[in-house]
Design a protein around this motif. Sequence first.
Motif, PDB file in Angstrom:
ATOM      1  N   UNK A 200       0.838  -1.205   0.000  1.00 34.84           N
ATOM      2  CA  UNK A 200       0.000   0.000   0.000  1.00 34.84           C
ATOM      3  C   UNK A 200       0.868   1.248   0.000  1.00 34.84           C
ATOM      4  N   UNK A 201       1.897   1.201   0.827  1.00 39.11           N
ATOM      5  CA  UNK A 201       2.804   2.332   0.941  1.00 39.11           C
ATOM      6  C   UNK A 201       3.478   2.604  -0.395  1.00 39.11           C
ATOM      7  N   UNK A 277      -0.807  10.549   4.756  1.00 41.21           N
ATOM      8  CA  UNK A 277      -1.357   9.293   4.249  1.00 41.21           C
ATOM      9  C   UNK A 277      -0.509   8.119   4.732  1.00 41.21           C
ATOM     10  N   UNK A 278       0.788   8.301   4.729  1.00 46.98           N
ATOM     11  CA  UNK A 278       1.622   7.207   5.230  1.00 46.98           C
ATOM     12  C   UNK A 278       1.395   7.009   6.724  1.00 46.98           C
ATOM     13  N   UNK A 279       1.104   8.112   7.406  1.00 44.26           N
ATOM     14  CA  UNK A 279       0.804   8.017   8.836  1.00 44.26           C
ATOM     15  C   UNK A 279      -0.453   7.190   9.056  1.00 44.26           C
ATOM     16  N   UNK A 280      -1.428   7.434   8.183  1.00 39.47           N
ATOM     17  CA  UNK A 280      -2.678   6.693   8.299  1.00 39.47           C
ATOM     18  C   UNK A 280      -2.426   5.202   8.085  1.00 39.47           C
ATOM     19  N   UNK A 281      -1.574   4.909   7.108  1.00 38.65           N
ATOM     20  CA  UNK A 281      -1.289   3.504   6.826  1.00 38.65           C
ATOM     21  C   UNK A 281      -0.692   2.813   8.054  1.00 38.65           C
ATOM     22  N   UNK A 282       0.139   3.535   8.805  1.00 36.37           N
ATOM     23  CA  UNK A 282       0.705   2.903   9.994  1.00 36.37           C
ATOM     24  C   UNK A 282      -0.401   2.564  10.993  1.00 36.37           C
TER      25      UNK A 282
ATOM     26  N   UNK B  67      -8.945  11.113  11.789  1.00 33.86           N
ATOM     27  CA  UNK B  67      -9.004  12.489  12.276  1.00 33.86           C
ATOM     28  C   UNK B  67      -7.629  13.154  12.184  1.00 33.86           C
ATOM     29  N   UNK B  68      -6.621  12.378  12.610  1.00 32.51           N
ATOM     30  CA  UNK B  68      -5.263  12.925  12.560  1.00 32.51           C
ATOM     31  C   UNK B  68      -4.879  13.249  11.122  1.00 32.51           C
ATOM     32  N   UNK B  69      -5.278  12.338  10.217  1.00 32.35           N
ATOM     33  CA  UNK B  69      -4.974  12.582   8.816  1.00 32.35           C
ATOM     34  C   UNK B  69      -5.554  13.920   8.382  1.00 32.35           C
ATOM     35  N   UNK B  70      -6.826  14.099   8.682  1.00 35.13           N
ATOM     36  CA  UNK B  70      -7.498  15.325   8.246  1.00 35.13           C
ATOM     37  C   UNK B  70      -6.811  16.546   8.869  1.00 35.13           C
ATOM     38  N   UNK B  71      -6.587  16.446  10.185  1.00 36.95           N
ATOM     39  CA  UNK B  71      -5.970  17.583  10.879  1.00 36.95           C
ATOM     40  C   UNK B  71      -4.595  17.904  10.293  1.00 36.95           C
ATOM     41  N   UNK B  72      -3.819  16.841  10.072  1.00 39.00           N
ATOM     42  CA  UNK B  72      -2.465  17.080   9.581  1.00 39.00           C
ATOM     43  C   UNK B  72      -2.482  17.661   8.178  1.00 39.00           C
TER      44      UNK B  72
END
Lengths: 625, 585
Positions: A200-201, A277-282, B67-72
């Motif tokens: 995904x990444x 987005x990569x943060x979300x993937x984690x 939420x974090x995604x949106x905020x960031x």
Amino acid sequence: MSAERREPTASGSGKATEPREANGHREIVAGRGRKIRWTLGLLRPYRTRIFFMVLAVLVSTGAALAPPYLAGRAIDAGIQTGDISALNLSIALFVIAVIVNAVTSWLQTWLVGWVGIRVLQDLREQVFKHIQRMSIGFFNRNRPGALISRMTNDIEALNQLISDGIVTLFANLLTLFGVVAIMLLLDWRLALVTFAVLPLLLVTSLVFRKYSAGAFRETRERIALITAHLQETLSGVRVVRSFGQEDRHIDHMTELNEANRQANMATVYLNASYFPATELLTAVGTSAILLFGGWQAIEGNIMIGVVVSFVGYLQLFFDPIQQLSQLYATYQQGMAALDKIFTLLDTEAEIVDGPEAIDPPRLEGRITFDDLSFTYEDPEVEAESGEPVRPAPAEPRWAVRDIDFEIAPGETVALVGSTGAGKSTLAKLITRFHDPQEGRIMIDGRPLPDYRQRPLRSQMGIVPQEGFLFSGSIAENIAFGRPDASLEEIAAAADAVGASPFIERLSDGLETEVGERGVQLSSGQRQLVAFARVILAEPRILILDEATSAVDTRTEKVIERALDEVLKGRTAVVIAHRLSTIRRADRIIVLERGHIAETGSHDELIESGGLYAGLYSSWTDSSAG
Amino acid sequence: MPTFRRLLGFLRPHRRLLWGSMVFAWMAMGMTVLIPWLVGQAVNAVQDSDQTQLFWMVGAILVAAVLRLVLTVIRRIVAGRVSLAVEFDLRQEVYAHLMSLELGFFDRNQTGQLMSRATVDLQSIRFFLGYGLIFFSQSILTVLLAGVVMFVINPWLALIALAPAPLIVITALRYTRQSRPAMQEVAQRVAELTAQAEESVAGIRVVKAFAREDHQFERFQGAVDRLFDQSIRSTRIQAFFTPLIGALPQIGTALVLLVGGHEVLNGSLDLGQFTAFYTYMLMLAGPLRTVGMALGMGQRAIAAGNRLFEVLDREPRLTSRPDAIPLPEGGGAVSFDSVSLRYGPEAPEALLDIDLDVPAGSRLALVGPSGSGKTSLAALIARLYDPTEGEVSIDGTDLRDLEIPSLRHGIAYVSDDSFLFSDTIANNISYARADATPGEIERAARLAQASEFIEALPDGYETVVGERGLTLSGGQRQRVAIARALLANPRILILDDATSSLDATTEQQIRAGLAEAMAGRTTFVIGHRLSTISLADECVLMDEGRIIDRGTIAELTDRSSLFRELTGGSGDEPLFVPEDEEVLA
Ligand SMILES: Nc1ncnc2c1ncn2[C@@H]1O[C@H](COP(=O)(O)OP(=O)(O)O)[C@@H](O)[C@H]1O
Ligand SMILES: Nc1ncnc2c1ncn2[C@@H]1O[C@H](COP(=O)(O)OP(=O)(O)O)[C@@H](O)[C@H]1O
Ligand SMILES: [Mg+2]
Ligand SMILES: [Mg+2]
């Protein structure tokens, strides 16, 4: 450190072998392997330092991992078990690790900085050298500011990539490998579930790259446009001021500035979505582990303890991945700048010395024009952007056409004709600023391409119509062609062109600063300095393109007398509009719309009653007023 | 740190956005703290084999992550917008300021130097104000929060943990004090390098003609090496201080482990409390590193800011008075009253005691040897410079009492280097009057004898001329410059050696056009050829900055040997008395 410096050549990496693609993106992809090879070439001279740099990075990364571990040991093995000596030992090791880390970080920062900065400077020099190698036609097509932007803004844009990139890359890869190993050992099934986010990444990164490449390239182009506009406004500031058009320029700058902002905003959007987005993937990865691991644990297939410690490692696994993805964005940004630099380095000079070309011996000065035709509209020539300038016209506009004559050694020939007739063009062709499309020019019986350009030009002296002085003193400018000249020689050259009287009046004489492009001198004075410069160079062939057009007649008389001396034994091509100058020539060539209309001495031409005779009568009329 | 405060001032117009982005950043930080807690809850659920609880927690993690995604994303977009806006504003301000500075400033400052300020220097300011400041605030906030919690948990341990704090502050101060001048010097050397590059590219034709590429390259290399040396110096400072700032807090950690550990062993401290305390200490490491980095960015920004403000603080020395008036109606009478001009305090007088009255509508030629001050005198009329002494006036008003734009719009000045912009020919001609119609442009070109060659060009008036108009021949360039001046429809026309590259035939042809254009305007003609000078009714003879004679061509030819020498009138060229009055009519 200078012993270690060697300059890698872009040509060594086979730049001619790669066919150029019209499609910029494909070209970039195709060129990537080459680019890496080339970058390695840039790094090669510093391999010893790079070895130590990598060592320092490894040790400092290792040393940075130790303190948290040792602190954990202090708590687990020392405090919780009540073992004072274990506690003390752990703390002592902790302090040592901190010190080792500090020292190696110091080394690492310094070495990475050194290598990075050095490589960037090498790159800068390479770009400069390449630009200088280009033929004049290239400079007619590309604005100076855009070229300067390559050497300044684009190199600075690489700065960040190099200074932060190397450490981030090594440190995080190292951590990542360690964590992956631990995770696989702990439980390979859970590990595989975790690694499932990696594709995904990858997809996210590819999407990012697809959209960002163009956006980053756009920012490079925008800042180049701003630089070019600045350069032009500043060098034309006299015109701006005298017409009071400051507002107009400010408006234009606002447009460029706004476009630059828009282009950068596009990259902000891309960056702003990619990293989170990569943060979300984690988080998705963590959830997957919790669900899968939790389910397995509740089913009793896995020990709960394993799941718990596995979750603990997840952050350690995703942290470096995020750092690396951040680096990837920086990398893309740097690549856009590098691509621009590459496009420039890939633009080949139109005129290059062949392998057979020789250093000319001392020239006799025979110049032969052999059925020469030349047009500035060369359809094959491409602008820096890679787009053809315009479709080839059926019949090009020849700037000079069918030129066929010979200048004997030591002869002085005057080129006469109305403006735009092609006089300056002929002068530029003799110095091989351009190559003719048809026919050729020979010097001492050999075609120009037989000679190496620079040694050839150093035996020629040209005073171009557009004089250019460099900032520096008058003396430095006069000595430009012969920097080893003594002050007496410089003064003598100044004297020969009648420049001494004005130089003596200046506050610092020959040492007076002339300012950028010589702005602190009057235009006539500038021409005199340019004239003295060419006289001092003692060329075998002298080309004067309206060298005294801004000089008053009195000074010109002085120059003419001096020229008699200077021209002795030298071939000279003189372009002028003043009768007295033209008359002194051995032969006059009258150009009309690029053709030779007539040739002969002054008297012969008057006699024949042709074009020159007509010119002469308008002269005599006009000089009378 | 006044520079720093001034830089912050550029954030003021965007303070709402800035605060917004900080709030978003803090909220995102909250999510980042929340997620590990949720993970812990999920792990507890696993331990309790509570499947529903596990599902809930995983769901919560995903929600928090989204939420974090949106905020960031919002935070980053807003921060990016602010930083770009600051860059935009700064560049506009620098550019507008450059446009307000007098010509003399540009005589002494290199183009490349000024360019560097509006490009490279701006980047570092943008990075700091846009990103560095947010990182900084985020990190400081974390440090403060963690510090407070630590004090609440155990004030005594907190004090021990903070023991190295003064050292950190001292080191950080040292770092900033040493690195700022070093970075400023780096920026200065980048500018020098830019100037070097600029000159080499702009002067490439001369470099090539003299085959002096190697010499230019060596000079550039010199600039590169100077930049390299200074960058290394700056890197050395950074290499020394950054690891130190990172290591000092670790000393605090070691002390806490030592003292706290022994207290736990003595039984005077509870293990759970100690572990909690230690966890918070760990949270400090990252933010403190970021603070060190942000400090570096800040220093760079301040160094760049200093250089920027150097230009912005340079007051324009040639301004109109606050009560200045627009150029009043009139025919364009010009008068010089005991005018002297020096280009610099040390420079010799370029003009000395000039007294000159030029009636409205008359045509005056300025004749003199090179460097006698003709161009300088003309430049004073357009108020490109202010006289050192005396006053210049147009239609009875001292130039210093006039609004500068209005004055300059009343004057068209064809300078002796006929500079064109790399734009289309049409745009070059209509430079002074953007609203000119194609018809007007063509008429001006016709008067300047330029229409014929322009129409022969492949794109006609839409042909783009290269840098400085260098893709035209010298005479073509001059005629475009003349057309540009004629289109301006000025009250006063100044032709400074504007036909020096024209052949006699073309010059003859252009005379009619010029004569037509000159009708009803006060005209100054500077030239060396009789043909040029004879466009005027009267001549002023200049030498060494003074006016030494004035009269008609015939009179001056008669009585001044200098005039005869200058115009070639005494030489081998035949001379007759002007008889072409009908051309001038
Ligand atoms: N760099 C260039 N690019 C395109 N056209 C050019 C360039 N230089 C000159 N020309 C054109 O070539 C013709 C001859 O110019 P030139 O040789 O400079 O004339 P001159 O006889 O006045 O010196 C002119 O029509 C001019 O517009
Ligand atoms: N921008 C300047 N800065 C300093 N000195 C200048 C500047 N412009 C001209 N000068 C000096 O002033 C004198 C007069 O120059 P100028 O008016 O251009 O003479 P000209 O009569 O040839 O037009 C010259 O000696 C020149 O060196
Ligand atoms: Mg020419
Ligand atoms: Mg002048």
